[in-house]
Design an enzyme around this catalytic site. Structure first.
Site, PDB file in Angstrom:
ATOM      1  N   MET A  34      -3.035  -1.427  -0.279  1.00  0.00           N
ATOM      2  CA  MET A  34      -2.669  -0.708  -1.503  1.00  0.00           C
ATOM      3  C   MET A  34      -1.281  -1.148  -1.965  1.00  0.00           C
ATOM      4  SD  MET A  34      -4.493   2.961  -1.400  1.00  0.00           S
ATOM      5  CE  MET A  34      -3.286   3.830  -0.421  1.00  0.00           C
ATOM      6  N   TYR A  36       2.825  -2.497  -1.877  1.00  0.00           N
ATOM      7  CA  TYR A  36       4.121  -2.099  -1.332  1.00  0.00           C
ATOM      8  C   TYR A  36       4.191  -2.583   0.119  1.00  0.00           C
ATOM      9  CZ  TYR A  36       8.530   0.208  -2.116  1.00  0.00           C
ATOM     10  OH  TYR A  36       9.861   0.446  -2.333  1.00  0.00           O
ATOM     11  N   HIS A  41       1.722  -4.884   7.120  1.00  0.00           N
ATOM     12  CA  HIS A  41       0.754  -5.689   6.350  1.00  0.00           C
ATOM     13  C   HIS A  41       0.947  -7.178   6.647  1.00  0.00           C
ATOM     14  CE1 HIS A  41       1.380  -2.125   3.575  1.00  0.00           C
ATOM     15  NE2 HIS A  41       0.073  -2.108   3.722  1.00  0.00           N
ATOM     16  N   LYS A 188       5.659   1.601  10.853  1.00  0.00           N
ATOM     17  CA  LYS A 188       5.879   1.137   9.474  1.00  0.00           C
ATOM     18  C   LYS A 188       4.824   1.736   8.568  1.00  0.00           C
ATOM     19  CE  LYS A 188       8.707  -2.589  10.386  1.00  0.00           C
ATOM     20  NZ  LYS A 188       9.944  -2.961   9.741  1.00  0.00           N
TER      21      LYS A 188
END
Ligand code: PAF
Length: 284
Positions: A34, A36, A41, A188
């Site tokens: 999604m 940001y 990631h 995170k």
């Protein structure tokens, strides 16, 4: 940016490019997000780059997985920074559709699931996994990946996607990747950005509880209720923290379980002020 990253906003554009790659015999890895993007990631993208010839990252804040009182409007977005991170990590294509491209007029087909979604986040956020399964199903049809990468931080989501792929005979290998933490232990999350300095400190109660629970089990404790009691105590000692859930479940079915006698997931969701954070550990 050096210009090697392809940015596509349409389903047709992605299908055409992936079709060409497939015809050329390339293996395609996929990281749905999604946006940001943070180091969590990035670790998924890096793994996908290592294991595939081409990597697609989707950046799409999926409205149908947010409840009516949740943070859809305020969810953080920064597409330029996301593309820069994808490019320097070696991704080939970013798919960043508008909502209307994914959910055209008259959209009315959803993927729903029983059992695995009954507890934890599925209980607290009743329409959440219907939204996740629907969008991931659509994304798999668009990107046609050989492998798809999901973080273990959203452990129930990973279990749900594995079930969906199995139940619907989808031809995608689902790869789970470990949680990435800040140096002080906080997992995170794009939502960490909502925290004030005081809340950021308070949020460490989650990783402290996770560490304590994990250590009890590593030291031989098999009574899940004792482990959860210890973890709840740590979180309740933090005045800014409000527990949503602290639970132990079977890792395969996400059913509540009380003994460490099979692979288990110990998962927590805690409000720090208005921000809902999750964390977990898996005992295989
Ligand atoms: O984990 C997420 O960021 C989302 O739930 C996902 C898998 C991209 C679906 O919108």
């Amino acid at each position: 940016m050096s210009g090697t990253l392809q940015i596509e906003r349409t389903v047709a554009g992605v299908k055409q490019q992936v079709g060409e790659w497939k015809r050329a015999g390339y293996r395609v890895g996929f990281v749905p997000t999604m946006g940001y993007l943070h180091e969590g990631h990035q670790s998924l993208i890096a793994r996908a780059v290592e294991e595939n010839d081409k990597v697609v990252v989707s950046v799409f804040v999926n409205p149908i997985q947010f409840g009516p009182k949740e943070d859809l409007e305020s969810y953080p977005r920064d597409l330029d920074a996301d593309c820069a991170l994808c490019e320097r990590t070696g991704a080939s294509l970013v798919f960043c559709p508008e909502v209307a491209e994914m959910y055209g007029e008259g959209f009315s087909t959803y993927v729903d699931m029983d059992l695995v979604t009954a507890e934890l986040c599925g209980k607290s956020r009743p329409t959440h996994f219907r939204g996740v399964c629907t969008v991931v199903n659509k994304l798999f049809h668009i990107v046609m990946p050989d492998r798809a990468y999901f973080g273990e931080k959203d452990a129930q989501q990973l279990a749900v996607i594995r079930h969906m792929v199995r139940d619907l005979n989808m031809d995608v290998a689902v790869v789970g990747c470990p949680i990435v933490r800040e140096t002080d232990g906080l997992a995170k999350s794009s939502r960490n950005t909502y925290l004030s300095d005081r809340e950021r400190q308070a949020a460490l109660a989650l990783s402290r509880a996770i560490k304590a629970g994990r250590e009890m089990i590593e030291d031989g404790e098999t009574d899940g209720d004792l482990v959860l009691e210890k973890m709840r105590g740590i979180i309740e000692a933090e005045p800014l923290a409000k527990i949503d859930y602290v639970e132990m479940v079977r890792w395969d079915t996400i059913e509540i379980h009380h003994r460490v006698d099979c692979p288990v997931l110990v998962a927590i969701a805690v409000f720090i002020g208005k921000t809902r954070l999750i964390d977990n550990f898996i005992r295989e």
